[in-house]
Design a protein around this motif. Sequence first.
Motif, mmCIF file in Angstrom:
data_model
loop_
_atom_site.group_PDB
_atom_site.id
_atom_site.type_symbol
_atom_site.label_atom_id
_atom_site.label_comp_id
_atom_site.label_asym_id
_atom_site.label_seq_id
_atom_site.Cartn_x
_atom_site.Cartn_y
_atom_site.Cartn_z
ATOM 1 N N PRO A 129 -2.046 -2.903 10.830
ATOM 2 C CA PRO A 129 -1.710 -3.487 9.533
ATOM 3 C C PRO A 129 -2.115 -4.951 9.359
ATOM 4 N N LEU A 130 -2.538 -5.634 10.421
ATOM 5 C CA LEU A 130 -2.872 -7.048 10.343
ATOM 6 C C LEU A 130 -4.349 -7.237 10.658
ATOM 7 N N ALA A 131 -5.054 -7.977 9.788
ATOM 8 C CA ALA A 131 -6.478 -8.244 10.014
ATOM 9 C C ALA A 131 -6.830 -9.603 9.430
ATOM 10 N N ARG A 132 -7.953 -10.153 9.893
ATOM 11 C CA ARG A 132 -8.417 -11.456 9.423
ATOM 12 C C ARG A 132 -9.773 -11.316 8.764
ATOM 13 N N CYS A 133 -10.063 -12.215 7.829
ATOM 14 C CA CYS A 133 -11.365 -12.272 7.172
ATOM 15 C C CYS A 133 -12.382 -12.852 8.153
ATOM 16 N N MET A 134 -13.565 -12.259 8.203
ATOM 17 C CA MET A 134 -14.597 -12.731 9.125
ATOM 18 C C MET A 134 -15.190 -14.067 8.680
ATOM 19 N N GLU A 135 -15.079 -14.390 7.391
ATOM 20 C CA GLU A 135 -15.698 -15.604 6.851
ATOM 21 C C GLU A 135 -14.760 -16.811 6.925
ATOM 22 N N ILE A 178 -12.051 -5.933 3.972
ATOM 23 C CA ILE A 178 -11.242 -5.781 5.174
ATOM 24 C C ILE A 178 -10.456 -4.487 5.044
ATOM 25 N N THR A 179 -10.412 -3.712 6.122
ATOM 26 C CA THR A 179 -9.655 -2.466 6.118
ATOM 27 C C THR A 179 -8.347 -2.658 6.869
ATOM 28 N N SER A 216 0.837 -1.191 0.000
ATOM 29 C CA SER A 216 0.000 0.000 0.000
ATOM 30 C C SER A 216 0.873 1.243 0.000
ATOM 31 N N ALA A 217 0.528 2.196 -0.858
ATOM 32 C CA ALA A 217 1.240 3.465 -0.882
ATOM 33 C C ALA A 217 0.521 4.512 -0.052
ATOM 34 N N GLY A 218 -0.668 4.189 0.436
ATOM 35 C CA GLY A 218 -1.441 5.124 1.242
ATOM 36 C C GLY A 218 -1.555 4.651 2.668
ATOM 37 N N PRO A 219 -2.141 5.464 3.531
ATOM 38 C CA PRO A 219 -2.248 5.082 4.944
ATOM 39 C C PRO A 219 -3.275 3.982 5.199
ATOM 40 N N ASP A 220 -4.223 3.804 4.293
ATOM 41 C CA ASP A 220 -5.244 2.762 4.426
ATOM 42 C C ASP A 220 -5.285 1.921 3.164
ATOM 43 N N GLN A 221 -5.696 0.671 3.315
ATOM 44 C CA GLN A 221 -5.832 -0.218 2.165
ATOM 45 C C GLN A 221 -7.042 -1.113 2.389
ATOM 46 N N TYR A 222 -7.878 -1.238 1.368
ATOM 47 C CA TYR A 222 -9.038 -2.122 1.436
ATOM 48 C C TYR A 222 -8.716 -3.401 0.679
ATOM 49 N N VAL A 223 -9.012 -4.532 1.296
ATOM 50 C CA VAL A 223 -8.739 -5.840 0.708
ATOM 51 C C VAL A 223 -10.060 -6.583 0.598
#
Length: 194
Positions: A147-153, A140-141, A118-125
Amino acid sequence: MLLQRSAVAAARRVAPRAVARRTFASSIVRRDAPKQGQTAGEGRSLLEGYKNLDQIKTTEDLLPPGAKPGTVPTDIEQATGLERLEILGKMQGIDIFDMRPLDSSRVGTLEDPIVVNSAGPDQYVGCTGCPADSHEVKWITLSRDEPLARCMECGSAYKMHYIGPEEDPHAHGHSTAERPKNMSDFIKPEYLYH
């Protein structure tokens, strides 16, 4: 109400009047762009007059020359900013924004997450599961703060790798808004993954 319905029904039953027919005509000027490596005619190179990616240093380098008077400009003659950077990159065979899909051949774990640049402060996946399209897209934001997140599904883990500038040139000293609270704020600290 009954009067409105009967007026609509009567209008449908009336035969349509002959409509004046208008032919469609257009004139097209086609510019056959030469392929890379060919010349654009009269001994000119395809990229002649345009900067290479290694020559671009400032935003002023991304300003176009414009079209010649009396002609319609092409994308390369009128595009500015990031669009121009992308076009110049494609002309040189470089994918500036790395538009390849994310790796969906495996499920990311907390120890080995799927890395997203990501080149910006936020990234949507957008996660579609493993294998691809196993479930509906779950957004997922990721941010520089989290910087670390998990998919809810499916539970796949994603990690943002920040590749942008260290300081935001657009910040101008403004205070950032506080992140809204969600259910993860109420998890015991020992269950958090950092």
